[in-house]
Design an enzyme around this catalytic site. Structure first.
Site, PDB file in Angstrom:
ATOM      1  N   GLN A  94      26.825 -21.580 -69.382  1.00  0.00           N
ATOM      2  CA  GLN A  94      27.724 -22.364 -69.920  1.00  0.00           C
ATOM      3  C   GLN A  94      27.257 -23.872 -70.023  1.00  0.00           C
ATOM      4  O   GLN A  94      27.921 -24.815 -70.601  1.00  0.00           O
ATOM      5  CB  GLN A  94      28.898 -22.621 -68.720  1.00  0.00           C
ATOM      6  CG  GLN A  94      29.618 -21.341 -68.250  1.00  0.00           C
ATOM      7  CD  GLN A  94      30.244 -21.706 -66.875  1.00  0.00           C
ATOM      8  OE1 GLN A  94      31.264 -22.135 -66.722  1.00  0.00           O
ATOM      9  NE2 GLN A  94      29.469 -21.136 -65.726  1.00  0.00           N
ATOM     10  N   ASN A  95      26.110 -23.914 -70.117  1.00  0.00           N
ATOM     11  CA  ASN A  95      25.444 -25.350 -70.140  1.00  0.00           C
ATOM     12  C   ASN A  95      25.129 -25.596 -71.781  1.00  0.00           C
ATOM     13  O   ASN A  95      24.738 -24.454 -72.378  1.00  0.00           O
ATOM     14  CB  ASN A  95      24.207 -25.168 -69.443  1.00  0.00           C
ATOM     15  CG  ASN A  95      24.241 -25.348 -67.908  1.00  0.00           C
ATOM     16  OD1 ASN A  95      25.522 -25.465 -67.447  1.00  0.00           O
ATOM     17  ND2 ASN A  95      23.253 -25.028 -67.154  1.00  0.00           N
ATOM     18  N   VAL A  96      25.259 -26.672 -71.865  1.00  0.00           N
ATOM     19  CA  VAL A  96      24.989 -27.126 -73.554  1.00  0.00           C
ATOM     20  C   VAL A  96      23.680 -27.856 -73.501  1.00  0.00           C
ATOM     21  O   VAL A  96      23.264 -28.367 -74.515  1.00  0.00           O
ATOM     22  CB  VAL A  96      26.061 -27.917 -73.995  1.00  0.00           C
ATOM     23  CG1 VAL A  96      27.430 -27.099 -74.288  1.00  0.00           C
ATOM     24  CG2 VAL A  96      26.216 -29.393 -73.272  1.00  0.00           C
ATOM     25  N   ASP A  97      23.048 -27.712 -72.486  1.00  0.00           N
ATOM     26  CA  ASP A  97      21.753 -28.896 -72.268  1.00  0.00           C
ATOM     27  C   ASP A  97      20.340 -28.172 -73.080  1.00  0.00           C
ATOM     28  O   ASP A  97      19.397 -28.740 -73.261  1.00  0.00           O
ATOM     29  CB  ASP A  97      21.547 -29.309 -70.871  1.00  0.00           C
ATOM     30  CG  ASP A  97      21.253 -27.867 -70.132  1.00  0.00           C
ATOM     31  OD1 ASP A  97      20.596 -27.045 -70.581  1.00  0.00           O
ATOM     32  OD2 ASP A  97      21.420 -28.288 -68.829  1.00  0.00           O
ATOM     33  N   HIS A 112      29.283 -22.101 -74.277  1.00  0.00           N
ATOM     34  CA  HIS A 112      29.947 -23.269 -74.650  1.00  0.00           C
ATOM     35  C   HIS A 112      29.238 -24.122 -75.865  1.00  0.00           C
ATOM     36  O   HIS A 112      29.295 -25.469 -75.847  1.00  0.00           O
ATOM     37  CB  HIS A 112      30.055 -24.258 -73.487  1.00  0.00           C
ATOM     38  CG  HIS A 112      31.190 -23.754 -72.437  1.00  0.00           C
ATOM     39  ND1 HIS A 112      31.187 -24.006 -71.298  1.00  0.00           N
ATOM     40  CD2 HIS A 112      32.001 -22.870 -72.676  1.00  0.00           C
ATOM     41  CE1 HIS A 112      32.105 -23.429 -70.551  1.00  0.00           C
ATOM     42  NE2 HIS A 112      32.573 -22.309 -71.488  1.00  0.00           N
ATOM     43  N   CYS A 120      29.879 -30.004 -89.322  1.00  0.00           N
ATOM     44  CA  CYS A 120      30.667 -30.781 -90.058  1.00  0.00           C
ATOM     45  C   CYS A 120      32.081 -30.483 -89.925  1.00  0.00           C
ATOM     46  O   CYS A 120      32.714 -29.020 -89.838  1.00  0.00           O
ATOM     47  CB  CYS A 120      30.260 -30.445 -91.756  1.00  0.00           C
ATOM     48  SG  CYS A 120      31.507 -30.878 -92.945  1.00  0.00           S
ATOM     49  N   CYS A 124      31.631 -27.661 -94.333  1.00  0.00           N
ATOM     50  CA  CYS A 124      30.962 -27.596 -95.880  1.00  0.00           C
ATOM     51  C   CYS A 124      29.335 -27.088 -95.690  1.00  0.00           C
ATOM     52  O   CYS A 124      29.031 -26.525 -96.418  1.00  0.00           O
ATOM     53  CB  CYS A 124      30.852 -28.756 -96.433  1.00  0.00           C
ATOM     54  SG  CYS A 124      29.298 -29.911 -96.138  1.00  0.00           S
ATOM     55  N   SER A 184      30.958 -23.969 -60.617  1.00  0.00           N
ATOM     56  CA  SER A 184      32.129 -24.135 -59.829  1.00  0.00           C
ATOM     57  C   SER A 184      33.045 -22.833 -60.209  1.00  0.00           C
ATOM     58  O   SER A 184      33.819 -23.115 -59.358  1.00  0.00           O
ATOM     59  CB  SER A 184      32.884 -25.043 -60.185  1.00  0.00           C
ATOM     60  OG  SER A 184      33.161 -25.505 -61.555  1.00  0.00           O
ATOM     61  N   ASN A 208      24.814 -21.201 -54.865  1.00  0.00           N
ATOM     62  CA  ASN A 208      25.526 -22.530 -54.764  1.00  0.00           C
ATOM     63  C   ASN A 208      25.521 -23.221 -53.751  1.00  0.00           C
ATOM     64  O   ASN A 208      26.096 -22.501 -52.645  1.00  0.00           O
ATOM     65  CB  ASN A 208      26.937 -22.234 -55.440  1.00  0.00           C
ATOM     66  CG  ASN A 208      27.564 -23.644 -56.045  1.00  0.00           C
ATOM     67  OD1 ASN A 208      27.614 -24.761 -55.432  1.00  0.00           O
ATOM     68  ND2 ASN A 208      28.226 -23.388 -57.162  1.00  0.00           N
TER      69      ASN A 208
END
Ligand code: OAD
Length: 243
Positions: A94-97, A112, A120, A124, A184, A208
């Site tokens: 889920q991490n965008v890092d 994610h 854009c 385009c 979580s 966790n």
């Protein structure tokens, strides 16, 4: 663990912000996750972007700056080793890092999106990568048509990329073991993947330090930091498989 490495062929992993905590990336719902008193849910939405694209971009620019200085940790690296060991291995994040890629993982499904990618808003051109931080102009614009650019991430209320969702569900249905690390387990559909794995007969292990809504349902819980528990679990599992 009752399935040593020798008998395990198919492993799926679901990671969340907690796996990057020891790299220095703030989690979303932790105390350090607030920015100027805004919560992620206030800013990571299409409505927030329509209302104030500059504010949303200032938050992403801050996160990009933080993440850009972070390096993968021992938990990311343990997953790279696992990938080369198992016949069938899928890492859903889920991490965008982008830290899994930076560590060397290849079979990564980014549910994610990725914070280094820009889109854009007129569509385009295909999304492009830009690792600059801070960005010189906020909000940034499309280099081809001049429309507003947005971060290449999924916001609350938006659909997940279809291919990523399908690949994740397939991995959850087919795996023998799912590791759920540092999430979580509050945001769906990602949080449903361990449930799908359990219903399909997989063992599910949670890593966790804090309890989650999933904790009561899984087969085993490590109440530890990912960078401690994952490399140790991996060493122990390998040792069992090689006996
Ligand atoms: P959260 O911030 O909701 O949860 C992070 C989890 O990591 C918590 O359960 C912590 O207890 C745990 N944690 C903290 N430190 C840890 C460590 N060192 N090792 C292991 N676990 C640790 O982040 P996510 O679950 O990833 O979505 O959040 C899910 C989604 O909600 C995100 O992808 C984002 C967010 O808002 C979107 O932006 C669409």
């Amino acid at each position: 663990m009752s399935l040593p490495a020798g008998q395990l062929r198919s492993v799926a992993v679901l990671t969340g912000a907690g796996i990057s905590a020891e790299s220095g990336v703030p989690t979303f719902r932790g105390e350090d996750g607030l920015w100027r008193n805004y919560r992620a849910e206030d800013l990571a939405t299409p409505q927030a972007f329509r209302r104030d694209p500059e504010l949303v971009w200032q938050w992403y620019d801050w996160r990009r700056g933080l993440i850009g200085r972070c390096r993968p940790n021992a938990a990311h690296r343990a997953l790279v080793e696992m990938e080369s060991y198992f016949e069938d291995f899928v890492l859903v994040t889920q991490n965008v890092d982008g830290l899994h890629h930076l560590a060397g993982s290849r079979a990564v499904v980014e549910l994610h999106g990725n914070i280094w990618s820009l889109c854009c808003t007129r569509g385009c051109r295909p999304d492009w990568l830009d690792r600059t931080f801070p960005l010189p102009v906020l909000p940034p614009h499309c280099p081809d048509c001049g429309a507003l650019a947005r971060p290449g991430v999924v916001w609350f209320g938006e659909a997940l990329p279809q291919a990523a969702l399908e690949a994740s569900l397939a991995a959850a249905r087919c795996c023998q073991l799912m590791l759920v690390v540092g999430t979580s387990a509050l945001v769906h559909p990602a949080a449903s993947l361990p449930v799908v794995a359990l219903q399909s007969g997989a063992r599910v292990v949670e890593v966790n330090p804090q309890p989650t809504p999933l904790s009561g349902a899984v087969d085993q819980v490590f109440r530890e930091q990912a960078a401690v528990a994952l490399p140790r679990w991996w060493r122990d599992t390998l040792a069992q498989g090689n006996r």
